[in-house]
Enzyme design. Structure first.
Site, mmCIF file in Angstrom:
data_model
loop_
_atom_site.group_PDB
_atom_site.id
_atom_site.type_symbol
_atom_site.label_atom_id
_atom_site.label_comp_id
_atom_site.label_asym_id
_atom_site.label_seq_id
_atom_site.Cartn_x
_atom_site.Cartn_y
_atom_site.Cartn_z
ATOM 1 C CG ASP A 182 38.373 51.268 47.821
ATOM 2 O OD1 ASP A 182 37.858 50.603 47.117
ATOM 3 O OD2 ASP A 182 39.619 51.384 47.800
ATOM 4 C CB SER A 183 39.037 46.655 48.265
ATOM 5 O OG SER A 183 39.809 47.502 47.345
ATOM 6 C CE1 TYR B 200 37.483 43.209 49.216
ATOM 7 C CE2 TYR B 200 35.217 44.349 48.465
ATOM 8 C CZ TYR B 200 36.096 43.843 49.520
ATOM 9 O OH TYR B 200 35.773 43.906 50.719
ATOM 10 N N GLY B 201 39.378 43.387 42.782
ATOM 11 C CA GLY B 201 39.019 43.225 41.329
ATOM 12 C C GLY B 201 39.493 42.180 40.465
ATOM 13 C CB CYS C 259 34.989 49.945 46.167
ATOM 14 S SG CYS C 259 35.643 48.730 45.406
ATOM 15 C CG ASN C 260 34.223 52.760 40.099
ATOM 16 O OD1 ASN C 260 33.548 53.221 39.552
ATOM 17 N ND2 ASN C 260 35.440 53.232 40.825
ATOM 18 C CB THR C 261 35.713 46.444 42.277
ATOM 19 O OG1 THR C 261 36.500 46.890 41.558
ATOM 20 C CG2 THR C 261 35.557 44.884 42.213
ATOM 21 C CD GLU D 260 45.272 49.090 48.665
ATOM 22 O OE1 GLU D 260 45.496 48.660 49.832
ATOM 23 O OE2 GLU D 260 44.321 49.850 48.331
ATOM 24 C CB CYS E 192 39.486 51.820 39.676
ATOM 25 S SG CYS E 192 40.239 50.852 41.040
ATOM 26 C CB THR E 193 37.966 54.858 44.234
ATOM 27 O OG1 THR E 193 38.134 53.598 45.011
ATOM 28 C CG2 THR E 193 36.555 55.135 43.845
ATOM 29 C CG HIS E 194 42.983 51.683 44.332
ATOM 30 N ND1 HIS E 194 41.874 51.305 44.716
ATOM 31 C CD2 HIS E 194 44.043 51.263 45.117
ATOM 32 C CE1 HIS E 194 42.038 50.567 45.802
ATOM 33 N NE2 HIS E 194 43.207 50.586 46.191
HETATM 34 N N1 DGL Z 1 39.331 51.019 44.258
HETATM 35 C C1 DGL Z 1 38.475 49.993 43.997
HETATM 36 C C2 DGL Z 1 37.354 50.229 42.865
HETATM 37 O O1 DGL Z 1 37.265 51.502 42.357
HETATM 38 C C3 DGL Z 1 38.868 48.606 44.208
HETATM 39 C C4 DGL Z 1 39.877 48.064 43.293
HETATM 40 C C5 DGL Z 1 40.176 46.699 43.967
HETATM 41 O O2 DGL Z 1 40.182 46.688 45.037
HETATM 42 O O3 DGL Z 1 40.589 45.918 42.971
HETATM 43 O O4 DGL Z 1 37.477 49.335 41.933
#
Ligand code: DGL
Length: 270
Positions: A7-8, A39-40, A70-72, A162, A194-196
């Site tokens: 993940d990011s 990353y988003g 990470c979905n992104t 974060e 988003c996994t966050h």
């Molecule tokens: N948790 C990630 C996701 O699922 C990354 C989000 C990010 O870095 O912006 O998209």
């Protein structure tokens, strides 16, 4: 044997936690590209370059199989990585498909033509890059017809999580849910894309209302990985120990990760 989880930043720990509970005998190498998170807000080329670099580091750490938790990255880089070809014997899996299969009432790998499903109004909460990619709508269209998706890009939410600023994160969830509801007043289901975001699950559920089914990915990804490894036991790789790697400040990342998962986690420099 070890499976990589990428993940990011810290969000993929929600997936790691679920897969580690489901597969306690499998060592996992978690890789957080904290230096480049989030990353988003990046463009697709940038996300592709960062993701391929991180995944190459996981190959070097003894993983043959990497989960993009990470979905992104799954939305912006996975298809291109697969099209450009992976090294021999290596596989990368994303987190979108298990979720969409659950939403569309399908078993793993059911590739039958798209059909009508129970849910018709779906809210998608995701990062700006995931929303822009329209990857969710594309994968959904392969499996279901007549589903109306309203996407809400949740700017700022990953940064707040974060940084461990949960007061700001809660305020952002509420304002993003309000914005979504102005566009779609009565969603039947909501996707935390988003996994966050599962770290804010209760706030999303409360703001959306009890009658909205909230789908989050961790357990869906865990059961699909379990199924995959039963069919491909040779993908377990050569690594033998669980490790936590970060491109950021390992001490700071360890403190935040320990707060999130409520158990001690110690990151090392990637
Ligand atoms: N948790 C990630 C996701 O699922 C990354 C989000 C990010 O870095 O912006 O998209």
């Amino acid at each position: 044997m070890a499976v990589g989880v990428f993940d990011s930043g810290l969000g993929g720990l929600t997936v790691l936690d679920a897969v580690a509970k489901r597969l306690p005998e499998v060592p996992f190498v978690y890789y957080a590209d904290s230096k480049h998170a989030p990353y988003g807000v990046r463009d697709a080329d940038d996300i592709y370059d960062l993701t391929t670099r991180a995944v190459a580091n996981l190959w070097d750490a003894g993983c043959d199989l990497v989960i993009l938790a990470c979905n992104t990255a799954s939305a912006a880089a996975l298809r291109r990585m697969q099209e450009n070809g992976l090294p021999k014997g290596k596989r990368v899996l994303g987190v979108f498909v298990p979720l969409i299969e659950a939403l569309t009432e399908r078993q793993w790998g059911d590739n039958s033509p798209p059909r009508e499903v129970a849910v018709q109004h779906v809210a998608l909460f995701a990062t700006p890059a995931t929303v822009r990619s329209r990857a969710f709508q594309r994968e959904l269209a392969f499996r279901a017809i007549g589903v109306d998706v309203e996407a809400q890009a949740c700017g700022g939410l990953v940064d707040a999580i974060e940084e461990g600023d949960m007061i700001l994160a809660e305020a952002l969830v509420r304002s993003h849910v309000d914005a979504l509801k102005r566009k779609m007043p009565h969603p039947q289901a909501a996707i935390l894309g988003c996994t966050h975001y599962p770290l804010m699950l209760e706030v999303f559920q409360e703001a959306l209302g009890a009658d909205v089914t909230v789908y989050s990915q961790a357990n869906l990804v865990a059961s699909s990985l379990d199924d995959y490894l039963k069919r491909h036991p040779d993908m377990l790789g050569t690594g033998t120990e669980s490790r936590f790697l970060t491109t950021g400040d390992a001490r700071k990342v360890s403190v935040h990760a320990t707060q999130f998962l409520k158990r001690p986690l110690s990151f090392e420099a990637a």
